[in-house]
Design an enzyme around this catalytic site. Structure first.
Site, short mmCIF file in Angstrom:
data_model
loop_
_atom_site.label_atom_id
_atom_site.label_comp_id
_atom_site.label_asym_id
_atom_site.label_seq_id
_atom_site.Cartn_x
_atom_site.Cartn_y
_atom_site.Cartn_z
N TRP A 69 0.82 -1.21 0.00
CA TRP A 69 0.00 0.00 0.00
C TRP A 69 0.85 1.26 0.00
CZ3 TRP A 69 -4.41 -0.57 -1.97
CH2 TRP A 69 -5.10 -1.77 -1.82
N ASP A 96 -1.72 6.72 6.50
CA ASP A 96 -2.80 5.93 5.90
C ASP A 96 -3.23 4.89 6.93
OD1 ASP A 96 -4.47 4.20 4.58
OD2 ASP A 96 -3.03 3.64 3.02
N LYS A 149 -12.59 -1.60 7.07
CA LYS A 149 -11.85 -2.48 7.99
C LYS A 149 -12.50 -2.40 9.38
CE LYS A 149 -8.69 -2.55 4.65
NZ LYS A 149 -8.40 -3.68 3.76
#
Length: 360
Positions: free
Chosen positions: A102, A172, A196
């Protein structure tokens, strides 16, 4: 109906009590005669939902008054572009910490807008460890420092907040936000996709210090500029109203459970149980450095990849879903977010031990 144990990495498990409330309110929200999905985002009903969600999030994270909270769309992937567009400034330079898949995507996007300095990388360890800050090579002229506190795919996690001096820190937090307390005042900007620990896919949280708003690069599309989003209370365009509503229910649920300190205690217990089972098995293996293991995403490898399909098939039959590792790394991965109960992890551990006895 039998509910399964859901270990998917995202979209992921939601608290059952929240799902039940959504069910009960689906056709008629609080006597309005309509679903939240049908409401005008400008109507008093949804405006009240939005205001309560922001208030509860601010309480959960103790967000200082000089930070703006946005409920946007496009996931963290859109933030990969919005962050440099809004924060790079005239110098167009930023530091990025590369710790896995990511952060790599965030770096690739940022390079489209300016010079990116890879201040540290976990590549030498195969992205199985976090580079110590003593080895970082930060650019004193950088507009901000960006990092990914938890890499969902690789299962590495920062258990500390980087020190960046006066340079704004950007995180992030897609796969770790709301899993424990975090000192928001240490950051210039935090962003997180919802799917999430926050709620269903469709809404993206951005928490940004107000002095960082209003400096978008020339030519930045209006929809990607934080300033009009702040000015319009995240309603410059029609927001993801239903996802925003469900996220608000999750916030209220977390408060009722004792807040983020209580969630941290539970999440740490779950992770310890699963890692202990892996480490003591002599059969399963976790490739991540012990100090950098994620609380949220636990990858593990079987001694023979030929057993993977059997493991997944038997796990599914036992009501354990979402355990297949990401296609880029293989193996297994258990994502144990807030809504995954301790009982779910106990059940997974019992299955893993039984599987080892039969196939080891």
């Amino acid at each position: 109906m039998a509910r399964v144990y859901n270990f998917n990495a995202g979209p992921a498990a939601l608290p059952q009590v929240v799902l039940e409330q959504v069910r009960d309110e689906l056709l008629d929200w609080h006597g309005s005669g309509m679903s939240v999905m049908e409401m005008s985002h400008r109507g008093k009903e949804f405006m009240a939902i939005a205001a309560q969600a922001e208030q509860d999030l601010r309480e959960l994270l103790a967000i200082p008054e000089n930070y703006k909270v946005l409920f946007l769309q496009g996931g963290a992937t859109t933030q990969f572009a919005m962050v440099p567009l809004n924060l790079m400034g005239e110098g167009r330079r930023a530091d990025y910490i590369h710790t896995g898949a990511w952060s790599k995507k965030a770096i690739s996007e940022a390079k489209k807008f300016g010079a990116v300095n890879i201040a540290a990388s976990g590549e030498e360890s195969g992205f199985a460890a976090i580079p110590p800050q003593s080895a970082w090579r930060l650019d004193s002229e950088a507009a901000y420092v960006h990092y990914t506190p938890n890499e969902t795919i690789g299962g590495v996690e920062f258990h500390w907040i980087p020190e960046t001096g006066g340079v704004p820190l950007v995180g992030d937090f897609s796969s770790t936000l709301l899993s424990r307390p975090v000192d928001v005042s240490r950051f210039g900007l935090i962003y997180a996709g919802a799917q999430k620990n926050v709620g269903p896919a469709g809404v993206t949280l951005v928490i940004v210090r107000e002095d960082l708003v209003g400096h978008a690069l020339p030519g930045t599309p209006t929809i990607l500029d934080y300033a009009p989003q702040v000015e319009n209370d995240s309603m410059y365009n029609t927001p993801a109203t239903f996802s925003w509503y469900v996220a608000g229910l999750v916030f209220a649920h977390l408060k009722a459970q004792g807040g983020l300190a209580a969630m941290a205690e539970i999440n740490q217990r779950k992770a310890k149980l699963l890692y202990r089972t892996i480490d003591e098995s002599g059969f399963y293996r976790n490739p991540v450095a012990i100090a950098d293991r994620s609380w949220m995403n636990v990858p593990f490898i079987l001694p023979d990849a030929a057993l993977d399909a059997t493991f997944l098939s038997e796990a599914k039959a036992a009501g354990l879903l979402g355990l297949k590792g990401h296609r880029s790394v293989g193996g297994m991965r258990a994502s144990i977010y807030n809504a995954v109960s301790y009982e779910a992890v106990e059940t997974l551990v019992a299955f893993m031990k039984d599987f080892q006895q039969r196939h080891g």
